[in-house]
Design a protein around this motif. Structure first.
Motif, PDB file in Angstrom:
ATOM      1  N   ASP A 144     -29.527   7.505 -18.792  1.00 22.70           N
ATOM      2  CA  ASP A 144     -28.281   6.861 -18.350  1.00 22.70           C
ATOM      3  C   ASP A 144     -27.176   7.896 -18.157  1.00 22.70           C
ATOM      4  OD1 ASP A 144     -29.102   4.167 -18.220  1.00 22.70           O
ATOM      5  OD2 ASP A 144     -29.080   4.062 -20.410  1.00 22.70           O
ATOM      6  N   THR A 145     -27.103   8.835 -19.092  1.00 24.81           N
ATOM      7  CA  THR A 145     -26.119   9.904 -18.971  1.00 24.81           C
ATOM      8  C   THR A 145     -26.278  10.618 -17.633  1.00 24.81           C
ATOM      9  OG1 THR A 145     -26.384  10.251 -21.331  1.00 24.81           O
ATOM     10  CG2 THR A 145     -25.216  11.979 -20.124  1.00 24.81           C
ATOM     11  N   LYS A 205     -34.540   3.445 -10.623  1.00 23.41           N
ATOM     12  CA  LYS A 205     -33.142   3.899 -10.569  1.00 23.41           C
ATOM     13  C   LYS A 205     -33.059   5.384 -10.237  1.00 23.41           C
ATOM     14  CE  LYS A 205     -30.866   0.800 -13.876  1.00 23.41           C
ATOM     15  NZ  LYS A 205     -30.232   0.767 -15.212  1.00 23.41           N
ATOM     16  N   LEU A 245     -27.792   9.541 -14.947  1.00 30.87           N
ATOM     17  CA  LEU A 245     -27.581   8.673 -13.779  1.00 30.87           C
ATOM     18  C   LEU A 245     -26.108   8.635 -13.374  1.00 30.87           C
ATOM     19  CD1 LEU A 245     -30.038   5.738 -14.582  1.00 30.87           C
ATOM     20  CD2 LEU A 245     -30.063   7.154 -12.514  1.00 30.87           C
ATOM     21  N   ASN A 246     -25.234   8.969 -14.321  1.00 30.98           N
ATOM     22  CA  ASN A 246     -23.809   8.982 -14.010  1.00 30.98           C
ATOM     23  C   ASN A 246     -23.323  10.319 -13.468  1.00 30.98           C
ATOM     24  OD1 ASN A 246     -23.226   6.318 -14.720  1.00 30.98           O
ATOM     25  ND2 ASN A 246     -23.323   6.868 -16.900  1.00 30.98           N
ATOM     26  N   ALA A 247     -24.233  11.290 -13.393  1.00 32.92           N
ATOM     27  CA  ALA A 247     -23.835  12.616 -12.901  1.00 32.92           C
ATOM     28  C   ALA A 247     -24.414  12.811 -11.497  1.00 32.92           C
ATOM     29  CB  ALA A 247     -24.369  13.686 -13.848  1.00 32.92           C
ATOM     30  N   MET A 251     -25.960   6.007 -25.792  1.00 33.62           N
ATOM     31  CA  MET A 251     -26.492   5.847 -24.441  1.00 33.62           C
ATOM     32  C   MET A 251     -27.744   6.693 -24.263  1.00 33.62           C
ATOM     33  SD  MET A 251     -24.355   5.730 -20.892  1.00 33.62           S
ATOM     34  CE  MET A 251     -23.803   7.388 -20.699  1.00 33.62           C
ATOM     35  N   LYS A 260     -31.440   7.343  -7.051  1.00 36.68           N
ATOM     36  CA  LYS A 260     -30.390   8.334  -7.246  1.00 36.68           C
ATOM     37  C   LYS A 260     -30.724   9.630  -6.499  1.00 36.68           C
ATOM     38  CE  LYS A 260     -26.723   9.845  -9.530  1.00 36.68           C
ATOM     39  NZ  LYS A 260     -25.401   9.199  -9.496  1.00 36.68           N
ATOM     40  N   THR A 291     -25.661   6.585   0.543  1.00 37.16           N
ATOM     41  CA  THR A 291     -25.666   5.513  -0.444  1.00 37.16           C
ATOM     42  C   THR A 291     -25.844   4.135   0.198  1.00 37.16           C
ATOM     43  OG1 THR A 291     -23.273   5.694  -0.351  1.00 37.16           O
ATOM     44  CG2 THR A 291     -24.351   6.663  -2.266  1.00 37.16           C
TER      45      THR A 291
END
Lengths: 408, 358
Positions: free
Chosen positions: B5-6, B112, B8-10, B1, B116, B124
């Motif tokens: 991307d990593t 993105k 964006l998940n945090a 990944m 974020k 959101t």
């Protein structure tokens, strides 16, 4: 006939010294005429008394036209058995980046015995106003022959004025970039007239590494001080400031480079005004040149001394378009060679001065003269790069601006 | 990944500096290497700067170059045919502008990441949006100015965006009022450039003595204080003045550059700018480029993980700033909190003849 300063005639010319009449009168004098010398001495005294302290460049000009220097110049131009006379009227177009050069240009014309029309930049420089005011005052105080045929003027972009002043000129001295010179050249002079153009140029240093390595500490400090004066003092913006240091060196030569650069960096740390913008400008230029000269593949990793105050890039070869490889605010390039031969093909007409240490300057001048190259008009010791004089850019100006009367 | 991307998940402000430092050191090194291989101009630059991957022990060891280089050179790590859009800085006429080359992927990540980061301030749920600018700034889609790109980029964060200024930069009062009536029961997202808001929104409302009901508005604005500094308008005055003409309470300045679009730095409730997970900032002393200590002013270096299509992941700006704290802002966001003090001063140019003082 006298006119007041700041008189702006209808045609848009502002007279900082002289009058419309003094643009027309021409009565040439012999070079180094007595009245001319007295006038310049007076000017030097007056400038030193009043305004030199706040402007180092005015001080420098006043220092140059002090009596002893003028006497030295006169004895260097004896023209034994010759009769010489100023060529007539010179139209000077002074540079817009170096305020005081208008005064040097004017003084060169006077020493040659010419009538002078000096156009100063339309940018307002306090130095220009101050020196012109003093010139005007002294002229009116008792130098009628000089006052009658000399003027310092200012006007905005105006081709008609430039055209008419050019048409009346026996010689034109143009200080400026290539574009300025090309533009001015489009206006014809008198049929026998000619141009002397001082275009943008670059300079370099040649240093014998053995000689530097052998220097005692105090002399190394002195050398660094002189190198500083040639470079940092004007942010390396002068035509005669070096950007490249060529080290004459051999197998087994002790390392003189490191101690030299350290001494220069120490000098700069004490004296140089180094605001953040200069640091950024210098780093930007270093990066730009790394990219611009990428094809040469000649750049080694740069080295810094005392933080960012001095940056040095080693060159493994001399890149083509060497004249475009410039520094600023203490950015230098260095190249090692056993002799000057590799330089020969690079020293085109863009190169003006070689400042030297530990090498025979006469030998270099001889090498230049014998090599068929287009560049290098001047070989002087480190510390003298900025000493402008009557011999400049390869011209002996007094000689060029006078005519000889042949007899037999 | 992909590293982005990593992240964006945090949570966008959820990592402490130590954790981020390790991650960034690794990822920025690999970005540097990637650009070195793909962009010959950058490779030549790295050689002169003495880049040695083995000597990188922290973010501060990543090489950086002056942002002005984007004006002088076409710096890109993708082929001409992969250029999806070119962004330019909004220079005034006659000035050279920066040119930033984006491929599709980089452009997508910019969007993105911006979303974020903004979600921490806007929530959101997408809010109705009023753009305090004119639509004309966004016209040429292939050649984006920073202003146009900003408006378009941020418009993705809102719903049904409406422009508050007409084609002639005049306040479209009727349009604004009707839009506000439609959205009277919800929060509203407002976006604009600081100087444009001041000149064309605030001043016009003030002059006309009009008060808009924007108590539920959340304003995000950026683009620099240069013009306002000339009028001596501070951030505090800006906030108070807007509150006066339209009741705005939530006003967030952001700091960012067209060279690192997307990974912007938002101002928090405590008035500090913040690094998010997607970028970091280093303050360097001008005299030696060493890192300045906390509370000391210096030149601002920005690093971001987004620039993949051009070597803009580590740039030295001409702005002056200072770090005010790390992982300890009262707002609770982790990472560096900082202030920007504006552009460094221009120097006088010295020329040929300061020869006498020796």
């Amino acid at each position: 006939m006298t006119h007041t300063i700041g008189n702006i005639p209808q045609n848009g010319i502002r007279f900082l010294a002289g009058s419309p009449d003094s643009l027309k009168t021409v009565k040439p004098l012999p070079p180094f005429d007595g009245e001319t010398l007295l006038f310049l001495e007076d000017l030097a005294k007056e400038l030193r008394k009043n305004c030199a302290s706040s402007f180092p460049d005015i001080a420098s000009f006043a220092f140059w036209c002090r009596k002893s220097n003028l006497c030295r110049l006169k004895s260097a131009h004896t023209y034994k058995g010759e009769f010489r006379l100023g060529r007539g009227r010179i139209f000077h177009i002074a540079p817009s980046n170096v305020p005081i050069n208008f005064a040097f240009s004017f003084a060169f014309g006077l020493l040659a015995g010419c009538a002078n029309t000096v156009r100063v930049s339309s940018k307002m420089f306090p130095q220009v106003e101050i020196v012109s005011e003093v010139i005007s005052r002294i002229l009116e105080s008792g130098y009628p022959a000089i006052a009658a045929q000399n003027a310092i003027i200012q006007y905005g972009p105006n081709d008609e004025i430039t055209r008419s002043l050019s048409l009346g000129a026996d010689c034109r001295i143009i200080w400026g970039g290539d574009a300025t010179i090309a533009k001015i050249r489009s206006f014809p002079l008198k049929p026998r007239g000619f141009d002397v153009s001082f275009a943008d140029r670059v300079s370099l240093a040649v240093i014998n590494e053995d000689a530097v390595a052998a220097l005692p500490e105090n002399e190394l400090v002195l050398l660094a001080k002189q190198f500083y004066n040639d470079t940092y003092l004007v942010d390396q913006n002068a035509c005669s400031s070096p950007h490249l240091v060529v080290w004459i060196t051999h197998q087994g030569t002790p390392n003189g480079k490191e101690s030299f650069w350290k001494a220069v960096a120490d000098e700069a740390r004490c004296r140089y005004d180094f605001p953040p913008i200069k640091s950024i400008d210098k780093y930007t230029l270093l990066c730009e040149n790394a990219i611009r000269f990428a094809e040469s593949n000649a750049f080694e990793s740069f080295r810094s001394y005392n933080g960012n105050i001095l940056s040095v890039v080693g060159l493994t070869a001399l890149p083509i378009r060497l004249e475009a490889l410039r520094g600023t605010c203490g950015l230098f390039y260095q190249f090692e060679t056993p002799d000057l031969e590799p330089l020969a093909e690079h020293l085109n007409e863009k190169f003006q001065t070689i400042v030297t240490f530990g090498v025979d300057r006469k030998e270099i001048a001889k090498w230049v003269a014998g090599s068929g190259m287009m560049g290098i008009d001047r070989v002087v010791p480190i510390g003298s790069a900025l000493d402008i004089g009557t011999i400049w850019d390869g011209y002996d100006l007094v000689q060029t601006l006078t005519r000889t009367i042949q007899y037999s | 990944m992909n590293a982005v991307d990593t992240l964006l998940n945090a949570p966008p402000y959820g990592w402490n500096q130590k954790k981020k430092e390790a991650f960034y050191t690794r990822e920025l090194s690999s970005l540097t290497e990637r650009h070195r291989r793909a962009c010959p101009a950058y490779a030549a630059l790295l050689k002169t700067l003495g880049w040695n991957p083995e000597k990188v022990h922290g973010i501060a060891d990543i090489p950086f170059f002056p942002v002005r280089l984007f004006k002088d050179f076409e710096l890109r790590s993708i082929g001409q045919s992969d250029v999806f859009k070119t962004m330019t800085s909004s220079g005034t006429t006659g000035q050279q502008v920066s040119r930033i080359y984006l491929d599709r992927e980089t452009a997508l990540y910019q969007t993105k990441v911006l979303a974020k980061i903004c979600s921490g301030f806007l929530g959101t749920k997408r809010l109705p949006m009023l753009i305090l600018d004119s639509r004309t700034a966004t016209r040429d889609r292939t050649l984006f100015s920073a202003r146009g790109a900003g408006s378009l980029g941020f418009s993705m964060m809102g719903r049904r965006p409406v422009y508050a200024l007409d084609e002639n930069m005049q306040l479209d009062l009727a349009g604004i009022e009707s839009y506000l009536r439609e959205c009277s029961d919800t929060d509203i997202f407002l976006f604009g450039f600081t100087s444009i808001i001041w000149e064309h929104f605030y001043k016009k409302l003030k002059e006309a003595n009009i008060r808009l009901p924007l108590e539920r508005g959340i304003l995000v604005h950026g683009g620099g204080w240069k013009k306002l500094q000339r009028e001596s308008v501070s951030n505090e005055q800006f906030k108070a003045s807007l509150s006066e003409v339209c009741g705005l309470k939530k006003i967030f300045n952001y700091y960012g550059m067209v060279e690192q679009t997307g990974s912007i730095f938002m101002e928090c409730e405590a008035g500090n700018l913040h690094t998010s997970l997607f970028s970091d900032l280093i303050i360097r002393r001008a005299e030696d480029f060493a890192e300045a200590s906390i509370g000391k002013r210096g030149l601002v270096q920005l690093v971001s993980l987004l620039p993949a299509s051009y070597p803009g992941h580590s740039i030295l700006t001409e702005d002056e700033g200072e770090i005010v704290g790390i992982d300890n802002c009262p707002c609770g966001r982790l990472g560096k909190a900082f202030k920007i003090h504006g552009r460094i001063q221009n120097a006088e140019i010295r020329g040929c003849s300061d020869t006498y003082n020796r």
